[in-house]
Design a protein around this motif. Sequence first.
Motif, short mmCIF file in Angstrom:
data_model
loop_
_atom_site.label_atom_id
_atom_site.label_comp_id
_atom_site.label_asym_id
_atom_site.label_seq_id
_atom_site.Cartn_x
_atom_site.Cartn_y
_atom_site.Cartn_z
N HIS A 178 44.09 33.33 37.79
CA HIS A 178 44.13 34.37 38.82
C HIS A 178 42.71 34.65 39.30
CE1 HIS A 178 48.23 35.76 37.14
NE2 HIS A 178 48.39 35.04 38.24
N GLU A 181 40.29 37.85 38.52
CA GLU A 181 40.03 38.24 37.13
C GLU A 181 38.74 37.59 36.65
OE1 GLU A 181 43.77 37.11 35.31
OE2 GLU A 181 44.89 38.46 36.61
N HIS A 302 43.17 35.93 30.82
CA HIS A 302 43.41 36.72 32.03
C HIS A 302 42.77 38.09 31.84
CE1 HIS A 302 46.82 34.42 34.04
NE2 HIS A 302 46.69 33.76 32.91
N SER A 303 42.88 38.93 32.87
CA SER A 303 42.61 40.36 32.71
C SER A 303 43.55 41.09 33.66
CB SER A 303 41.15 40.68 33.03
OG SER A 303 40.93 40.73 34.43
ZN LIG Z 1 46.14 37.13 35.42
#
Ligand SMILES: [Zn+2]
Length: 414
Positions: A178, A181, A302-303
Motif C-alpha cells: 500500500h 504506508e 503494513h501500517s
Molecule cells: Zn496496508
Amino acid sequence: MEVKILLGLLACCGFALVRAELEGYKIYDVTPTNTFEQQILEHLSKFEDYDFFHRPRALNVSSRVMISPEDQDDFENTLNKFSLGFEVINEDVSKAIHLERSQNTLFRSMSRGVSFSSFQRFNQINAYLDELAAKYPNRVTVNNVGKSYEGRQIKTITITNGDKKANKNVIWVDGGIHAREWIAPAAALYVINQLVENFSANKDLLTKYDWVVMPVVNPDGYEYTHTKSRMWRKTRKPSSSSCTGTDANRNFGFHWGEVGASSSSCSDTFRGEKAFSEPETQVVRDQLLKLKGRAKFYLTIHSYGNYLLYPWGWTSQLPSTVSNLDEVAKAGANAIRSATGTKYTVGSSTNVLYAAAGGSDDWAFGVAGIPISITMELPAGGSGFDPSPSQIKPFVSETWIGIKAMAQKVISKY
Ligand SMILES: [Zn+2]
C-alpha cells in the motif's frame, strides 16, 4: 459578471486554480456507540469519496476518515442526523503534508547513504540494495525480479551468512504493497540493514535460513505519494473503466473478490479486473512460487493499527494449523511489549479486523504453502500514515525486535 469574465479567462488560457495537495481536507475520528450507529458508519465507509483509513471494526472503536472540503458539510450533517459522535483530528491535511515534505527533503539532503531519519525515495532504496551487494558480495545478492506498471525496477535482496549452502529455508519480508504506508518500506529496509550491516549481532538468524526482502512491492504508488498525492493507496495502472489503480492487497488469486473487496475501479479497495491483474502482484506471486517448499515464513509489513494478523482474511474460519500461526505472532507481540510497552493485537485477519479476500498473506499461506504467514500493521504516526521523520528510527527498531522474535520462533520450529 466579473466572476464570469475571470472564469472565462482562466478557461480560455489554460490556467487552473490549483489547490495545494489535500488543501482543506479534514480527518475525522468517528465512534459508533450502538449497533445502529455502527451500521450507519459501515454504510458511509462504502462511499468512494470518503477515504476511510480503516473500515469500521467494532462498537466504541473509532474509525478514521479523510473528507474533501466539498463533502464535509454532507458528511457532518449525516453524522449529526444520526447522533454519531465524531472529532476532527486534523483541520487541514495539506499543512501536515507540507511540513512532512519539507522535513523529509531537508533530512534527506543532510544524510548520505541509507537513512532512518527521513523517508527514502524509491531510487534511494534500490541504490542502497545495490550498494550492499557490491560491498558484501559473499553474503548479499540483489535480483531484478520484475517491473512495475510504469516501468520501475522491482528488486529483491537475498541475504545469507555466506556459507553458500543451497536450498536453505527462507524467510520472506515485503513492504509497501500500500503506497501511503511509508513506514513499511522503512521497516523492511531496517531488516536489511540489521541482517547485513549488523551481521555479527544477527548471524544466528542466518545459520539455517536465508532471508529474501522486497522492500517496495508497489513502487509506482509509493513514488506517487511522494510527488503527487500523499494518501494514495493503490497501484497506478489505469483500469479499463474510469479510475486508476488496484488495491494490490485485494488482487491475489485466492478466493479473489469474494468478500471485502470492491469491483468498482474508483474504490480504494478495488480488487482489480481479475486476480493478479497487476504486474506488482505477479512479481510477488512468481518469487514466492520459486521459493515453494523453502519459504517457511511470509511476513508482509503494513501500517497502521498495531496488529499481527494471520489467515484467514477471506473467512472467519480458522486454519487447522492456527496454533502455529498464533504462537509465532504472539512471540512477536510479546517481545515488543516487553521491550517498549507497545501493544499489538494478535489474531486472524477476519476475526480481529474484518473479512477481506485477495490479500497476499492468504495467498502465501493457502497457495504458496508457506506455513507461517503474517501481516504486521505497524503503529500509527501523525494522523496515521505519516509518522514524522524523527519517529522512523524508534518505529523501525521496535518493529525489528518483533520480527526477530517471530523469526527465531519460526527457525526453531521448521
Ligand atoms: Zn496496508
